[in-house]
Write a protein that holds these residues in place. Sequence first.
Motif, PDB file in Angstrom:
ATOM      1  N   SER A   1       3.945 -31.240 -29.577  1.00  0.00           N
ATOM      2  CA  SER A   1       3.392 -30.616 -28.505  1.00  0.00           C
ATOM      3  C   SER A   1       4.438 -29.252 -28.153  1.00  0.00           C
ATOM      4  O   SER A   1       3.864 -28.364 -27.679  1.00  0.00           O
ATOM      5  N   ALA A   2       5.598 -29.391 -28.399  1.00  0.00           N
ATOM      6  CA  ALA A   2       6.525 -28.321 -28.095  1.00  0.00           C
ATOM      7  C   ALA A   2       6.610 -27.473 -29.028  1.00  0.00           C
ATOM      8  O   ALA A   2       6.629 -26.074 -28.674  1.00  0.00           O
ATOM      9  N   LEU A   3       6.433 -27.534 -30.363  1.00  0.00           N
ATOM     10  CA  LEU A   3       6.497 -26.364 -31.450  1.00  0.00           C
ATOM     11  C   LEU A   3       5.009 -25.916 -31.785  1.00  0.00           C
ATOM     12  O   LEU A   3       5.135 -24.858 -32.025  1.00  0.00           O
ATOM     13  N   LEU A   4       4.121 -26.735 -31.676  1.00  0.00           N
ATOM     14  CA  LEU A   4       2.833 -26.180 -31.799  1.00  0.00           C
ATOM     15  C   LEU A   4       1.724 -26.649 -31.106  1.00  0.00           C
ATOM     16  O   LEU A   4       0.890 -27.443 -31.336  1.00  0.00           O
ATOM     17  N   PRO A   5       1.816 -26.357 -29.740  1.00  0.00           N
ATOM     18  CA  PRO A   5       0.933 -26.766 -28.744  1.00  0.00           C
ATOM     19  C   PRO A   5      -0.521 -26.303 -28.953  1.00  0.00           C
ATOM     20  O   PRO A   5      -0.647 -25.085 -29.537  1.00  0.00           O
ATOM     21  N   GLY A   6      -1.285 -27.310 -28.770  1.00  0.00           N
ATOM     22  CA  GLY A   6      -2.731 -26.812 -29.008  1.00  0.00           C
ATOM     23  C   GLY A   6      -3.058 -26.338 -30.245  1.00  0.00           C
ATOM     24  O   GLY A   6      -4.489 -26.119 -30.425  1.00  0.00           O
ATOM     25  N   VAL A   7      -2.452 -26.847 -31.298  1.00  0.00           N
ATOM     26  CA  VAL A   7      -2.791 -26.495 -32.720  1.00  0.00           C
ATOM     27  C   VAL A   7      -3.310 -27.900 -33.327  1.00  0.00           C
ATOM     28  O   VAL A   7      -2.505 -28.945 -33.264  1.00  0.00           O
ATOM     29  N   HIS A   8      -4.438 -27.795 -34.109  1.00  0.00           N
ATOM     30  CA  HIS A   8      -4.760 -28.994 -34.819  1.00  0.00           C
ATOM     31  C   HIS A   8      -4.598 -28.652 -36.373  1.00  0.00           C
ATOM     32  O   HIS A   8      -4.982 -27.225 -36.640  1.00  0.00           O
ATOM     33  N   GLY A   9      -4.241 -29.457 -37.235  1.00  0.00           N
ATOM     34  CA  GLY A   9      -3.987 -29.047 -38.552  1.00  0.00           C
ATOM     35  C   GLY A   9      -2.241 -28.614 -38.955  1.00  0.00           C
ATOM     36  O   GLY A   9      -2.016 -28.782 -40.108  1.00  0.00           O
TER      37      GLY A   9
END
Length: 460
Positions: free
Chosen positions: A199-207
């Motif tokens: 959540s902190a490093l790749l918010p909103g990213v899937h994959g």
Amino acid sequence: MLTITGATRIVIDENTERVGDLVLDGGVVVAGGIPNDGSNSNSNSNSNSNSSSSGASSRDDSARSGINEILDASGCVVTPGLVNAHHHLFQSAFRTMPGTRGVPMAQWLPTMGAAYADAGITPEVAAAAALVGTAEGLLSGVTTVADHHLAWPSGSDTVAIARAVTDAARSLGGRLVFVRGSARDDPQEAAASAEAIVSALLPGVHGGISADGMLQLAVGPAGVHSDSRETFELLGEVAARHGLRRRTQANEQVDVVIALERYGRRPLDLLEDWGWLAPDVTIAHLCAVTDDEIVRLAASGISATHAPGCDLPMGWGIAPVMALRAADISVGLGTSGGGSNDAGHLFADARLAMQVAPLVGPPLEARDAIAMATAGSAAGLGRPELGHLRAGAAADVCIWDVSGVADAGVADPVAGLLWASPGRRPRHVIVAGRVVVRDYQLVDADEADITAHLHALVGR
Ligand SMILES: [Zn+2]
């Protein structure tokens, strides 16, 4: 645009080698070379007329500025950037520690643990170690490193540790795969931490991969010898939720012994039961595998990471790499960490892999070892854009000067990359189209500062 001109040889991929110029633009490979005429001579007669060098005086930021840069690669072999599929960057601060060589794993673990506690498993130490490990990697041609981080003190700010490591790699211009590992961690805590890190490093990213491709996140219990079924399952759920790759270690002898003692079963039986023999899983080490297990591994679709620079000094033996490859298992290459290997030089370990392969099976050819250290590792990370130089590939490139005495008399410059000049370093390294190592020096940092900073923190 960046044009690398006049290369003696360009290793496009496992099956293709060319000569001449390689053109990079917008962070990707645009075009690469012309067919090799079969001679191994340093032929740049087909280079463009504007290829007459500019080298060290040219700009570092061509990919961002749109400036056209030319790098002279005459007398050089060009390869894809290397992908170190298995490292423990934190251990870069803990190499050749007394009491960690020639000892059983049961002694190695508490000795390393005590050294960690002494230094402090803090974001600051993690960052300093990651800078050292990433810099060492870039200077030896590793453009992507997978950091299987296993040291997570209970109650610590794990997001801060993860952020410190990922910022360190980014500051040097290297690609990082940060693996939220676990080694005897509380299962719920480990899963909550992995969730928080995503959540902190790749918010909103899937994959699990950042838009610029520079950061990837994955999860990875250290193995069935250290982590419970619950940890594997809960970290697996985090991975499924966010589309992350899963990584673990299996079938070093200790892993086999502990699995038999604790569960009366072999590690791969447990991994299968726990849902961890699947195509999104990469397993490092795999030293003690039976022929039947190789068949099962192949059927499961897992990929493997060979780490002979760790397996041999730890006394774990030699993974049957050729048998794994013969079974169509994708095999990458990793150094593992400084606590066992002491070096993060992937080509040194590719050379070691070739040297020891004939002891357990057919020989490993240099081109296959290079393929393992590039496309093989990238496959295990789910990164088809890395590890080759076909048009459209990520513009991650190493330029190896083979014009010195250590390469004189070499008939085959690609085989010579590994067989000749052990410990060689690339002259230039490019990541995502940007020069990050130029004339054997980091572009974005001073090697001496990185070394001094770690020394100030841990006394080494
Ligand atoms: Zn390892």
